[in-house]
Design a protein around this motif. Structure first.
Motif, PDB file in Angstrom:
ATOM      1  N   GLU A  43       6.046  25.295  -7.372  1.00 18.43           N
ATOM      2  CA  GLU A  43       4.980  25.938  -6.616  1.00 18.43           C
ATOM      3  C   GLU A  43       5.581  26.829  -5.548  1.00 18.43           C
ATOM      4  OE1 GLU A  43       1.723  23.308  -5.182  1.00 18.43           O
ATOM      5  OE2 GLU A  43       2.563  22.004  -6.710  1.00 18.43           O
ATOM      6  N   PRO A  44       4.906  27.953  -5.241  1.00 17.31           N
ATOM      7  CA  PRO A  44       5.454  28.812  -4.191  1.00 17.31           C
ATOM      8  C   PRO A  44       5.306  28.153  -2.822  1.00 17.31           C
ATOM      9  CG  PRO A  44       3.348  29.665  -4.952  1.00 17.31           C
ATOM     10  CD  PRO A  44       3.699  28.510  -5.839  1.00 17.31           C
ATOM     11  N   GLN A  45       6.230  28.406  -1.942  1.00 17.49           N
ATOM     12  CA  GLN A  45       6.090  27.914  -0.574  1.00 17.49           C
ATOM     13  C   GLN A  45       6.703  28.928   0.380  1.00 17.49           C
ATOM     14  OE1 GLN A  45       8.308  24.267  -0.205  1.00 17.49           O
ATOM     15  NE2 GLN A  45      10.259  25.319  -0.148  1.00 17.49           N
ATOM     16  N   LEU A  46       6.356  28.822   1.647  1.00 17.91           N
ATOM     17  CA  LEU A  46       6.869  29.771   2.624  1.00 17.91           C
ATOM     18  C   LEU A  46       8.152  29.237   3.232  1.00 17.91           C
ATOM     19  CD1 LEU A  46       3.616  30.921   4.425  1.00 17.91           C
ATOM     20  CD2 LEU A  46       5.176  32.357   3.111  1.00 17.91           C
ATOM     21  N   ALA A  47       9.228  29.341   2.512  1.00 18.27           N
ATOM     22  CA  ALA A  47      10.510  28.880   3.030  1.00 18.27           C
ATOM     23  C   ALA A  47      11.598  29.565   2.231  1.00 18.27           C
ATOM     24  CB  ALA A  47      10.615  27.362   2.892  1.00 18.27           C
ATOM     25  N   GLN A  48      12.792  29.223   2.484  1.00 19.99           N
ATOM     26  CA  GLN A  48      13.902  29.765   1.705  1.00 19.99           C
ATOM     27  C   GLN A  48      14.566  28.630   0.953  1.00 19.99           C
ATOM     28  OE1 GLN A  48      15.197  32.457  -0.062  1.00 19.99           O
ATOM     29  NE2 GLN A  48      14.283  33.412   1.708  1.00 19.99           N
ATOM     30  N   PRO A  49      14.580  28.587  -0.346  1.00 12.93           N
ATOM     31  CA  PRO A  49      13.980  29.522  -1.293  1.00 12.93           C
ATOM     32  C   PRO A  49      12.466  29.329  -1.340  1.00 12.93           C
ATOM     33  CG  PRO A  49      14.896  27.647  -2.473  1.00 12.93           C
ATOM     34  CD  PRO A  49      15.271  27.469  -1.035  1.00 12.93           C
ATOM     35  N   PRO A  50      11.757  30.370  -1.779  1.00  8.53           N
ATOM     36  CA  PRO A  50      10.280  30.302  -1.706  1.00  8.53           C
ATOM     37  C   PRO A  50       9.638  29.541  -2.858  1.00  8.53           C
ATOM     38  CG  PRO A  50      10.973  32.457  -2.443  1.00  8.53           C
ATOM     39  CD  PRO A  50      12.224  31.670  -2.232  1.00  8.53           C
ATOM     40  N   TYR A  51      10.192  28.387  -3.209  1.00 12.65           N
ATOM     41  CA  TYR A  51       9.538  27.570  -4.220  1.00 12.65           C
ATOM     42  C   TYR A  51       9.875  26.107  -3.954  1.00 12.65           C
ATOM     43  CZ  TYR A  51      14.213  28.122  -6.174  1.00 12.65           C
ATOM     44  OH  TYR A  51      15.557  28.170  -6.333  1.00 12.65           O
ATOM     45  N   THR A  52       9.028  25.217  -4.437  1.00 12.95           N
ATOM     46  CA  THR A  52       9.228  23.793  -4.156  1.00 12.95           C
ATOM     47  C   THR A  52      10.224  23.198  -5.140  1.00 12.95           C
ATOM     48  OG1 THR A  52       7.381  23.321  -5.602  1.00 12.95           O
ATOM     49  CG2 THR A  52       6.895  23.467  -3.262  1.00 12.95           C
ATOM     50  N   ALA A  53      10.836  22.107  -4.743  1.00 15.01           N
ATOM     51  CA  ALA A  53      11.740  21.408  -5.643  1.00 15.01           C
ATOM     52  C   ALA A  53      10.924  20.678  -6.696  1.00 15.01           C
ATOM     53  CB  ALA A  53      12.593  20.419  -4.861  1.00 15.01           C
ATOM     54  N   LEU A  54      11.509  20.524  -7.894  1.00 15.35           N
ATOM     55  CA  LEU A  54      10.765  19.869  -8.968  1.00 15.35           C
ATOM     56  C   LEU A  54      10.819  18.362  -8.843  1.00 15.35           C
ATOM     57  CD1 LEU A  54      11.230  21.706 -12.337  1.00 15.35           C
ATOM     58  CD2 LEU A  54       9.533  21.995 -10.572  1.00 15.35           C
ATOM     59  N   TRP A  55      11.920  17.867  -8.265  1.00 12.28           N
ATOM     60  CA  TRP A  55      12.023  16.415  -8.147  1.00 12.28           C
ATOM     61  C   TRP A  55      12.592  16.049  -6.786  1.00 12.28           C
ATOM     62  CZ3 TRP A  55      14.826  18.987 -12.089  1.00 12.28           C
ATOM     63  CH2 TRP A  55      16.152  19.274 -11.758  1.00 12.28           C
ATOM     64  N   GLU A  56      12.204  14.914  -6.300  1.00 15.72           N
ATOM     65  CA  GLU A  56      12.838  14.400  -5.087  1.00 15.72           C
ATOM     66  C   GLU A  56      12.838  12.877  -5.128  1.00 15.72           C
ATOM     67  OE1 GLU A  56      10.684  15.635  -1.620  1.00 15.72           O
ATOM     68  OE2 GLU A  56       8.842  15.817  -2.749  1.00 15.72           O
TER      69      GLU A  56
ATOM     70  N   LEU B 118      19.423  36.731 -10.600  1.00 10.73           N
ATOM     71  CA  LEU B 118      19.200  36.516  -9.164  1.00 10.73           C
ATOM     72  C   LEU B 118      18.883  35.047  -8.882  1.00 10.73           C
ATOM     73  CD1 LEU B 118      18.833  37.298  -6.271  1.00 10.73           C
ATOM     74  CD2 LEU B 118      16.526  38.037  -6.780  1.00 10.73           C
ATOM     75  N   LEU B 119      18.025  34.456  -9.731  1.00 15.09           N
ATOM     76  CA  LEU B 119      17.671  33.060  -9.514  1.00 15.09           C
ATOM     77  C   LEU B 119      18.900  32.167  -9.667  1.00 15.09           C
ATOM     78  CD1 LEU B 119      14.171  32.936 -11.230  1.00 15.09           C
ATOM     79  CD2 LEU B 119      14.729  33.140  -8.812  1.00 15.09           C
ATOM     80  N   LEU B 120      19.798  32.523 -10.589  1.00 17.06           N
ATOM     81  CA  LEU B 120      21.045  31.765 -10.728  1.00 17.06           C
ATOM     82  C   LEU B 120      21.867  31.851  -9.438  1.00 17.06           C
ATOM     83  CD1 LEU B 120      23.261  30.334 -12.633  1.00 17.06           C
ATOM     84  CD2 LEU B 120      24.248  32.610 -12.719  1.00 17.06           C
ATOM     85  N   PHE B 121      22.026  33.078  -8.928  1.00 13.28           N
ATOM     86  CA  PHE B 121      22.853  33.253  -7.732  1.00 13.28           C
ATOM     87  C   PHE B 121      22.264  32.502  -6.533  1.00 13.28           C
ATOM     88  CE2 PHE B 121      24.302  37.370  -9.823  1.00 13.28           C
ATOM     89  CZ  PHE B 121      25.475  36.797 -10.271  1.00 13.28           C
ATOM     90  N   VAL B 122      20.931  32.535  -6.440  1.00  7.90           N
ATOM     91  CA  VAL B 122      20.301  31.810  -5.337  1.00  7.90           C
ATOM     92  C   VAL B 122      20.552  30.310  -5.482  1.00  7.90           C
ATOM     93  CG1 VAL B 122      18.084  31.184  -4.311  1.00  7.90           C
ATOM     94  CG2 VAL B 122      18.542  33.552  -4.906  1.00  7.90           C
ATOM     95  N   ALA B 123      20.391  29.803  -6.718  1.00  2.18           N
ATOM     96  CA  ALA B 123      20.608  28.373  -6.954  1.00  2.18           C
ATOM     97  C   ALA B 123      22.065  27.992  -6.677  1.00  2.18           C
ATOM     98  CB  ALA B 123      20.225  28.020  -8.390  1.00  2.18           C
ATOM     99  N   LEU B 124      23.005  28.854  -7.107  1.00  4.07           N
ATOM    100  CA  LEU B 124      24.423  28.568  -6.867  1.00  4.07           C
ATOM    101  C   LEU B 124      24.727  28.534  -5.377  1.00  4.07           C
ATOM    102  CD1 LEU B 124      26.386  30.629  -9.555  1.00  4.07           C
ATOM    103  CD2 LEU B 124      26.214  28.156  -9.363  1.00  4.07           C
ATOM    104  N   GLN B 125      24.168  29.501  -4.668  1.00  5.79           N
ATOM    105  CA  GLN B 125      24.426  29.578  -3.232  1.00  5.79           C
ATOM    106  C   GLN B 125      23.956  28.302  -2.533  1.00  5.79           C
ATOM    107  OE1 GLN B 125      22.734  33.036  -1.395  1.00  5.79           O
ATOM    108  NE2 GLN B 125      24.002  32.839   0.434  1.00  5.79           N
ATOM    109  N   GLN B 126      22.838  27.756  -3.002  1.00  2.00           N
ATOM    110  CA  GLN B 126      22.317  26.544  -2.380  1.00  2.00           C
ATOM    111  C   GLN B 126      23.145  25.323  -2.708  1.00  2.00           C
ATOM    112  OE1 GLN B 126      18.373  26.602  -3.916  1.00  2.00           O
ATOM    113  NE2 GLN B 126      17.581  26.837  -1.857  1.00  2.00           N
ATOM    114  N   THR B 127      23.647  25.270  -3.938  1.00  2.00           N
ATOM    115  CA  THR B 127      24.341  24.049  -4.323  1.00  2.00           C
ATOM    116  C   THR B 127      25.823  24.074  -3.982  1.00  2.00           C
ATOM    117  OG1 THR B 127      24.394  24.960  -6.546  1.00  2.00           O
ATOM    118  CG2 THR B 127      22.776  23.243  -6.118  1.00  2.00           C
TER     119      THR B 127
END
Lengths: 303, 263
Positions: A43-56, B118-127
């Motif tokens: 789901e979109p959210q207002l944060a970085q990254p702009p989407y929610t995590a799928l699992w927690e 882009l989504l890959l790079f963003v995910a990599l940067q986070q992890t």
């Protein structure tokens, strides 16, 4: 005489030749699609990254998974998305047919030209394919303008009395698509037509077949693989085309590529843009598999 | 050769005119004195002069050339390895998978590749914390990913058509596989390597959509500059720039073409 070094080198070369491209494409081509699929379910959210995590992990040993199918639902229900998708498929269809109608006779003429002329003629087809795509689309803006060169020419001829509005219409998109993708149609067709066995046509002629009939009964069926390959090479990328409709098309008729771009950059709705990408991929799977299958048959036939 | 069929020849002539008239007009109007692109008011080099003083454009061009050169070099290596795998290693496990991975980038719409990269790079940067921001390296990686597939196609067809008797002779004389590859095979396929490199170079130089996705602030490539100025309206400076690009690419293709013909 084979030394152990030789078999070692063989094994190493196998590792490099197969392993490295696999590693690169797996990491930078396959993995990204997995991520796109994952984000399309967020789901979109207002944060970085702009989407929610799928699992927690909510507490020790309890994993919560949330899959959001709302993006796909929205695409199915909102008419704008459906219209954009259909429009994209339509433009790709018209573009492919246009390329085929113009490209087939051209490929045929080049393939039947004297051998010494074929390479230069083919080079002239490849040359625009190497020059900048963006610049070639740009060239049409000056041509199709209301006070552009095409209108000026037609007015001068007296064919029309008022300038035609072509730029920023669907017609301009068709022209741009056919213009940009024509080489993609001609090259596989040419490759196919030059590999046809000429004795088949001689046999047809010996049996009293007129040239036109020989073409429709012998050449055309045999060139089907070339037609399909060329059509797929045009159709698939055009469905997702972004630059041509943006520069030449009307702002009113959306294509799915542009829509994805807008959702992503302007609306910052990454999950929805990802879902659009997944839908687009799903639409393209059938033509893609068709092309892949055909190519493999072709390879097998050659060896 | 039989008598040629004239409708066929006229379609051919029309097709070539269709392909070349827009480009030729663009070149012609790059020498136009007037700021209005549709009015001819005299011959002039002034737009080329202005081009040389447009620092933003020069910076973008230099960035694009550096990315394209690095991209072409790495894509050449990886693409050649992939071509070797498909031509030399027979029916290995995962062959179909590799074929698929090498065909997909040729047709995949740019928006999808750009978005997924882009989504890959963003995910990599986070992890793992890399890449830290986006720019030169992310654009180059994205370009390598699609251009290595083009290199593989070019090199593969040359490898498949190659006469293997020279390699066998070297083998019989006791040369080891790596030596044979470096001293015999590579020189024999050199023209294909050159055109593969040039193809990867021009593909990278030309890419707008993928680069726009994976670039960050401060890394603007040449197509991005062209695109934004084209959207503002037609400008004679872009005509001059386009002419330079077209002439340079045509030269490169003609040179590559001649070296291919000599074999």
């Amino acid at each position: 005489m084979k030394s152990p070094h030789v078999s070692n080198e063989r094994r190493l070369s196998r590792l490099f030749n197969i392993g490295l491209p696999y590693l690169w494409l797996g990491l930078f081509f396959l993995l990204p699609f997995v991520i796109v699929l994952r984000i399309s379910l967020a789901e979109p959210q207002l944060a970085q990254p702009p989407y929610t995590a799928l699992w927690e992990w909510i507490e020790q040993g309890v994993l919560q998974i949330r899959l959001n199918l709302g993006n796909f639902q929205l695409i199915g229900e909102d008419e704008m998305y459906l219209a954009a998708l259909l429009n994209s498929l339509w433009v790709a269809l018209v573009g492919t047919l246009g390329c085929l109608l113009l490209g087939y006779p051209m490929a045929y003429a080049i393939a039947t030209a004297p051998e010494s002329r074929r390479i230069p003629l083919l080079m002239l087809i490849i040359l625009p394919f190497w020059t900048s795509f963006l610049i070639r689309v740009y060239a049409w803006i000056g041509l199709l303008n209301a006070n552009g060169l095409l209108n000026g020419f037609l007015l001068w001829l007296g064919v029309i009395e008022e300038p035609l509005k072509i730029l920023h219409t669907q017609t301009a998109v068709y022209i741009g698509v056919i213009y940009s993708y024509l080489p993609f149609m001609i090259l596989p067709l040419y490759a196919n037509l030059t590999r046809l066995d000429p004795t088949l046509l001689e046999a047809a002629a010996d049996l009293g077949c007129r040239p036109f009939r020989a073409f429709t009964r012998v050449t055309l069926p045999l060139s089907m693989p070339g037609i399909v390959a060329g059509s797929m090479l045009v159709f698939i990328p055009v469905v997702g085309e972004f630059v041509i409709p943006d520069l030449l098309g009307s702002p009113g008729s959306l294509m799915v590529g542009k829509l994805m771009w807008t959702e992503f950059f302007a609306n910052k709705d990454w999950p929805l843009a990802s879902a659009l990408a997944i839908v687009l991929l799903a639409v393209l799977v059938v033509p893609f598999v068709l092309m892949q299958r055909l190519q493999q048959d072709d390879e097998d036939g050659r060896t | 050769m039989k008598r040629r069929f004239w409708p066929l020849l006229s379609v051919l002539a029309f097709g070539y005119a269709f392909l070349y008239v827009p480009i030729l007009l663009l070149i012609l109007y790059s020498f136009n004195e007037s700021r209005l692109v549709t009015v001819w008011s005299g011959f002039s080099f002034k737009w080329y002069g202005e081009l040389l003083h447009n620092q933003q454009l020069l910076d973008a061009a230099w960035l694009s050339v550096r990315i394209a050169a690095l991209n072409a070099t790495i894509a050449l290596v990886l693409g050649t390895l992939a071509a070797n795998a498909l031509v030399r290693h027979g029916r290995f496990r995962g062959r179909t998978g590799l074929e698929l991975l090498l065909t997909a980038p040729l047709v995949m719409p740019d928006v999808i590749i750009g978005l997924s990269m882009l989504l890959l790079f963003v995910a990599l940067q986070q992890t793992i914390g890399w890449p830290d921001g986006r720019g030169f390296s992310t654009i180059t990686i994205a370009h390598i990913t699609f251009s290595l597939a083009y290199v593989a196609v070019v090199v593969r067809s040359r490898l498949a058509r190659m006469d293997s008797s020279l390699e066998e002779a070297a083998m019989d004389l006791g040369a080891r596989p790596l030596t044979v590859y470096l001293r015999i095979t590579l020189p024999l396929i050199a023209p294909a390597l050159l055109s593969g490199w040039l193809l990867a170079f021009t593909l990278s130089l030309d890419d707008l959509v993928i680069a726009s996705f994976v670039s960050g602030p401060g890394s603007t490539t040449l197509p991005m500059v062209i695109y934004s100025s084209v959207r503002m309206g037609v400008s004679p400076q872009i005509n001059a720039l386009a002419t330079l690009v077209v002439v340079l690419v045509a030269l490169a293709v003609v040179i590559a073409g001649f070296s291919l013909r000599r074999r």
